[in-house]
Design a protein around this motif. Structure first.
Motif, PDB file in Angstrom:
ATOM      1  N   ALA A  43       2.914   4.869  -9.238  1.00 31.45           N
ATOM      2  CA  ALA A  43       3.494   4.133  -8.113  1.00 31.45           C
ATOM      3  C   ALA A  43       2.731   4.404  -6.816  1.00 31.45           C
ATOM      4  O   ALA A  43       3.286   4.273  -5.733  1.00 31.45           O
ATOM      5  N   ILE A  44       1.485   4.816  -6.928  1.00 35.02           N
ATOM      6  CA  ILE A  44       0.722   5.213  -5.738  1.00 35.02           C
ATOM      7  C   ILE A  44      -0.631   4.493  -5.749  1.00 35.02           C
ATOM      8  O   ILE A  44      -1.303   4.434  -6.769  1.00 35.02           O
ATOM      9  N   ASP A  45      -1.016   3.925  -4.587  1.00 35.83           N
ATOM     10  CA  ASP A  45      -2.267   3.162  -4.514  1.00 35.83           C
ATOM     11  C   ASP A  45      -3.439   3.976  -3.991  1.00 35.83           C
ATOM     12  O   ASP A  45      -4.596   3.622  -4.200  1.00 35.83           O
ATOM     13  N   TYR A  76       0.865  -1.180   0.000  1.00 29.63           N
ATOM     14  CA  TYR A  76       0.000   0.000   0.000  1.00 29.63           C
ATOM     15  C   TYR A  76       0.899   1.226   0.000  1.00 29.63           C
ATOM     16  O   TYR A  76       1.561   1.510   0.999  1.00 29.63           O
ATOM     17  N   ARG A  77       0.957   1.902  -1.119  1.00 28.66           N
ATOM     18  CA  ARG A  77       1.739   3.141  -1.163  1.00 28.66           C
ATOM     19  C   ARG A  77       0.752   4.307  -1.156  1.00 28.66           C
ATOM     20  O   ARG A  77      -0.021   4.491  -2.097  1.00 28.66           O
ATOM     21  N   LEU A  78       0.756   5.065  -0.074  1.00 26.37           N
ATOM     22  CA  LEU A  78      -0.219   6.144   0.114  1.00 26.37           C
ATOM     23  C   LEU A  78       0.497   7.476   0.004  1.00 26.37           C
ATOM     24  O   LEU A  78       1.403   7.758   0.793  1.00 26.37           O
ATOM     25  N   MET A  79       0.099   8.285  -0.961  1.00 28.77           N
ATOM     26  CA  MET A  79       0.727   9.597  -1.070  1.00 28.77           C
ATOM     27  C   MET A  79      -0.038  10.605  -0.238  1.00 28.77           C
ATOM     28  O   MET A  79      -1.237  10.811  -0.441  1.00 28.77           O
ATOM     29  N   GLU A  80       0.684  11.220   0.732  1.00 22.67           N
ATOM     30  CA  GLU A  80       0.055  12.333   1.434  1.00 22.67           C
ATOM     31  C   GLU A  80       0.369  13.575   0.614  1.00 22.67           C
ATOM     32  O   GLU A  80       1.516  13.835   0.289  1.00 22.67           O
ATOM     33  N   PHE A  81      -0.678  14.280   0.251  1.00 21.80           N
ATOM     34  CA  PHE A  81      -0.507  15.369  -0.703  1.00 21.80           C
ATOM     35  C   PHE A  81       0.210  16.567  -0.087  1.00 21.80           C
ATOM     36  O   PHE A  81       1.041  17.201  -0.716  1.00 21.80           O
ATOM     37  N   CYS A  82      -0.107  16.858   1.161  1.00 22.81           N
ATOM     38  CA  CYS A  82       0.303  18.139   1.745  1.00 22.81           C
ATOM     39  C   CYS A  82       1.585  18.037   2.559  1.00 22.81           C
ATOM     40  O   CYS A  82       1.831  17.057   3.255  1.00 22.81           O
ATOM     41  N   GLY A  83       2.341  19.103   2.539  1.00 24.48           N
ATOM     42  CA  GLY A  83       3.490  19.227   3.420  1.00 24.48           C
ATOM     43  C   GLY A  83       3.089  19.113   4.889  1.00 24.48           C
ATOM     44  O   GLY A  83       3.860  18.628   5.712  1.00 24.48           O
ATOM     45  N   GLY A  84       1.885  19.553   5.219  1.00 24.48           N
ATOM     46  CA  GLY A  84       1.410  19.464   6.597  1.00 24.48           C
ATOM     47  C   GLY A  84       1.308  18.015   7.063  1.00 24.48           C
ATOM     48  O   GLY A  84       1.632  17.682   8.207  1.00 24.48           O
ATOM     49  N   HIS A  85       0.848  17.138   6.163  1.00 15.30           N
ATOM     50  CA  HIS A  85       0.803  15.707   6.485  1.00 15.30           C
ATOM     51  C   HIS A  85       2.223  15.149   6.634  1.00 15.30           C
ATOM     52  O   HIS A  85       2.520  14.417   7.575  1.00 15.30           O
ATOM     53  N   THR A  86       3.090  15.511   5.675  1.00 11.11           N
ATOM     54  CA  THR A  86       4.478  15.034   5.704  1.00 11.11           C
ATOM     55  C   THR A  86       5.110  15.382   7.058  1.00 11.11           C
ATOM     56  O   THR A  86       5.740  14.553   7.706  1.00 11.11           O
ATOM     57  N   HIS A  87       4.878  16.619   7.464  1.00 11.62           N
ATOM     58  CA  HIS A  87       5.412  17.113   8.724  1.00 11.62           C
ATOM     59  C   HIS A  87       4.911  16.249   9.896  1.00 11.62           C
ATOM     60  O   HIS A  87       5.687  15.817  10.746  1.00 11.62           O
ATOM     61  N   PRO A 116       2.850  -1.360   9.324  1.00 15.84           N
ATOM     62  CA  PRO A 116       3.530  -2.556   8.818  1.00 15.84           C
ATOM     63  C   PRO A 116       4.403  -2.205   7.610  1.00 15.84           C
ATOM     64  O   PRO A 116       4.176  -1.182   6.959  1.00 15.84           O
ATOM     65  N   ASN A 117       5.384  -3.061   7.312  1.00 14.45           N
ATOM     66  CA  ASN A 117       6.342  -2.756   6.243  1.00 14.45           C
ATOM     67  C   ASN A 117       5.710  -2.531   4.877  1.00 14.45           C
ATOM     68  O   ASN A 117       6.259  -1.825   4.050  1.00 14.45           O
ATOM     69  N   ASN A 118       4.576  -3.166   4.655  1.00 15.41           N
ATOM     70  CA  ASN A 118       3.976  -3.049   3.318  1.00 15.41           C
ATOM     71  C   ASN A 118       3.056  -1.840   3.179  1.00 15.41           C
ATOM     72  O   ASN A 118       2.409  -1.670   2.159  1.00 15.41           O
ATOM     73  N   VAL A 119       2.965  -1.017   4.225  1.00 17.20           N
ATOM     74  CA  VAL A 119       2.194   0.234   4.128  1.00 17.20           C
ATOM     75  C   VAL A 119       3.176   1.403   4.202  1.00 17.20           C
ATOM     76  O   VAL A 119       3.910   1.554   5.179  1.00 17.20           O
ATOM     77  N   GLU A 120       3.193   2.219   3.161  1.00 20.51           N
ATOM     78  CA  GLU A 120       4.249   3.225   3.045  1.00 20.51           C
ATOM     79  C   GLU A 120       3.653   4.591   2.721  1.00 20.51           C
ATOM     80  O   GLU A 120       2.791   4.699   1.850  1.00 20.51           O
ATOM     81  N   PHE A 121       4.105   5.598   3.433  1.00 14.59           N
ATOM     82  CA  PHE A 121       3.720   6.963   3.069  1.00 14.59           C
ATOM     83  C   PHE A 121       4.678   7.483   2.006  1.00 14.59           C
ATOM     84  O   PHE A 121       5.893   7.372   2.146  1.00 14.59           O
ATOM     85  N   VAL A 122       4.113   8.064   0.958  1.00 17.34           N
ATOM     86  CA  VAL A 122       4.902   8.667  -0.114  1.00 17.34           C
ATOM     87  C   VAL A 122       4.601  10.158  -0.066  1.00 17.34           C
ATOM     88  O   VAL A 122       3.441  10.546   0.033  1.00 17.34           O
ATOM     89  N   HIS A 123       5.641  10.983  -0.105  1.00 20.01           N
ATOM     90  CA  HIS A 123       5.442  12.404   0.159  1.00 20.01           C
ATOM     91  C   HIS A 123       5.137  13.176  -1.115  1.00 20.01           C
ATOM     92  O   HIS A 123       5.873  13.093  -2.089  1.00 20.01           O
ATOM     93  N   GLY A 124       4.084  13.945  -1.079  1.00 16.08           N
ATOM     94  CA  GLY A 124       3.607  14.630  -2.275  1.00 16.08           C
ATOM     95  C   GLY A 124       4.093  16.063  -2.410  1.00 16.08           C
ATOM     96  O   GLY A 124       4.965  16.512  -1.668  1.00 16.08           O
ATOM     97  N   PRO A 125       3.527  16.781  -3.364  1.00 11.36           N
ATOM     98  CA  PRO A 125       4.019  18.101  -3.745  1.00 11.36           C
ATOM     99  C   PRO A 125       3.345  19.244  -3.015  1.00 11.36           C
ATOM    100  O   PRO A 125       3.522  20.401  -3.388  1.00 11.36           O
ATOM    101  N   GLY A 126       2.556  18.940  -1.973  1.00  9.37           N
ATOM    102  CA  GLY A 126       1.684  19.966  -1.431  1.00  9.37           C
ATOM    103  C   GLY A 126       2.349  20.961  -0.515  1.00  9.37           C
ATOM    104  O   GLY A 126       1.923  21.175   0.608  1.00  9.37           O
TER     105      GLY A 126
END
Ligand code: SF4
Lengths: 75, 370
Positions: free
Chosen positions: B189-191, B30-41, B53-63
């Motif tokens: 590459a994002i689910d 599960y590759r989940l893109m968080e759109f916002c910098g606020g989420h990344t933070h 779990p290892n198979n769930v991954e946050f992918v950082h977006g352009p927000g």
């Protein structure tokens, strides 16, 4: 950059309001919102209220979290 | 603080992490893109990735609007600030951003330009009122969260007959950026996506529906607090498991489907679409930004001053385009850490603390290694 903070409206004067942000009073603009009253919580961003916070919806979301917690406890 | 602390509660975070561990299917990623910098933070600050779990991954977006503004636009702002008898006002985040060769608004200020940090467009208006003999330009940047306040200021300036106030408009549109990420030639590459929180208080959740449908990815409008981010990840995982590509809203306390109609009307009144706009790291995107509408041309700094945009080339080797699309991580960039650091940012993702590379630099390296 897009972070907005919840704050309580203390006083309304036309398109301006005073909010309490963690106890600190701050003047903000109400130009973007309708129907807000003293005691409402609004999201503040760059000196403006973006939107009112819906107290009922907040309670429902917290309830959802609590349910996740109960399920977690069964394990 | 009410509506903040409850949404940072560690017990909730852990309970939801347990639910994710139960419900995430071990046989898939599960590759989940968080759109916002606020989420990344929030993800880095609270170490949320480590709870999954290892198979769930946050992918950082352009927000992060500071990150995606091209250097050429900052260069233009610097040259505006250098005009005689001109006060350039900007949000604090913009002052440090380099426009190549170490030039920044802060440096222009040190060299004598009148650059002022303002907290609100109201502060910029106030400077214009107090100094009628000087031109006051507001350097406007940001997504739909900061756009309505700029519209309010322009309308107010018109009402008050403030002839020395204008806006250098760089407002960009979130749905266009989402479209640019989804619309790639390489396989996506994002689910699933965690969608913008505060942008969505204004535009509502409806604008995302076409993307969920067209690209068959679930989108969850997610609050910025750690419990919100975890709950939204759980909601996205459930949709992925069910094969449902629809828009859900976790942030119901502030976001409705239709958003803030009053703010939308103000934006529609004052701005119109630019046919295209350059995004740092993403390139030219059609219909992705706003300019000041003809009826308010008198308040358009780009028309009032003769300071044209100059082309500036971005740094060679910077992997931001791939990082912003979730195809690479900052660690894949040869420039990461040396020479590219938050003190000496070479690309978009290192520019503000909300950018993916800056977040990796501040919090990530240790965690990744561990
Ligand atoms: S580390 Fe710097 S140069 Fe490399 S992708 Fe990130 S911002 Fe670009």
């Amino acid at each position: 950059m897009c972070l907005a903070i919840p704050a309580e409206i203390i006083l309304i004067d036309g398109d301006e309001a005073v909010v309490s942000l963690d106890g600190v009073r701050k003047k903000i603009s109400l130009a973007l919102v309708d129907d807000v009253a003293v005691g409402d919580f609004v999201l503040i961003h760059v000196g403006y209220a973006l939107n009112k916070i819906d107290a009922d919806e907040a309670a429902k979301t917290l309830q959802l979290f609590a349910e996740a917690g109960m399920l977690g406890g069964e394990r | 603080m009410k509506y903040v602390e409850e949404f940072r509660d560690q017990h909730h975070v852990c309970a939801i992490a347990a639910a994710i561990a139960r419900e995430a299917d071990v046989s898939r990623r599960y590759r989940l893109m968080e759109f916002c910098g606020g989420h990344t933070h929030a993800i880095f600050r609270y170490g949320l990735q480590q709870l999954l779990p290892n198979n769930v991954e946050f992918v950082h977006g352009p927000g992060c609007p500071v990150c995606v503004l091209p250097m050429a636009r900052i260069d233009q702002a610097i040259r505006l600030a250098q005009q005689p008898d001109l006060v350039l006002c900007s949000y604090g985040d913009m002052l440090r951003v380099p426009a190549g060769k170490g030039r920044s608004l802060l440096q222009a200020k040190a060299a004598g330009a009148d650059v002022r940090m303002v907290y609100s467009t109201q502060d910029a208006l106030q400077i214009a009122r107090e100094q009628p003999q000087r031109q006051v330009v507001f350097f406007a940047i940001g997504f739909e969260t900061t756009t309505p306040p700029t519209a309010v200021a322009i309308l107010q300036a018109q009402r008050e007959g403030l002839t020395n106030f204008s806006v250098f408009c760089n407002h960009v549109l979130t749905p266009a950026a989402l479209g640019a990420i989804l619309d790639t030639d390489t396989p996506l590459a994002i689910d699933g996506f965690l969608g913008p929180s505060h942008v969505s208080t204004i535009i509502g959740s409806r604008p995302y529906e076409v993307f969920a449908e067209r690209y068959q990815r679930p989108i969850v409008i997610a609050g910025f607090e750690p419990v919100d981010v975890m709950q939204s990840a759980l909601m996205a995982i459930r949709r992925i498991n069910q094969g449902q590509a629809i828009v859900d809203n976790e942030y119901t306390r502030a976001v409705t489907r239709d958003g803030n109609a009053k703010a939308q009307a103000l934006m529609a009144e004052v701005f119109t679409l630019r046919s295209e706009f350059e995004w740092r790291g993403l390139g030219l995107i059609a219909n992705s930004a706003l300019k000041i509408a003809d009826a308010y041309a008198a308040f358009d700094a780009e028309q009032r001053f003769d300071v044209p945009l100059r082309a500036l080339t971005e740094i060679k080797g910077c992997e931001c385009p791939a990082v912003l699309r979730g195809q690479k991580t900052p660690l894949d960039c040869k420039l990461f850490g040396a020479p590219c650091t938050p003190e000496n940012p070479l690309g978009a993702c290192m520019v503000s603390s909300e950018g993916a590379c800056a977040a990796y630099w501040r919090y990530g390296r240790v965690q990744e290694a561990g």
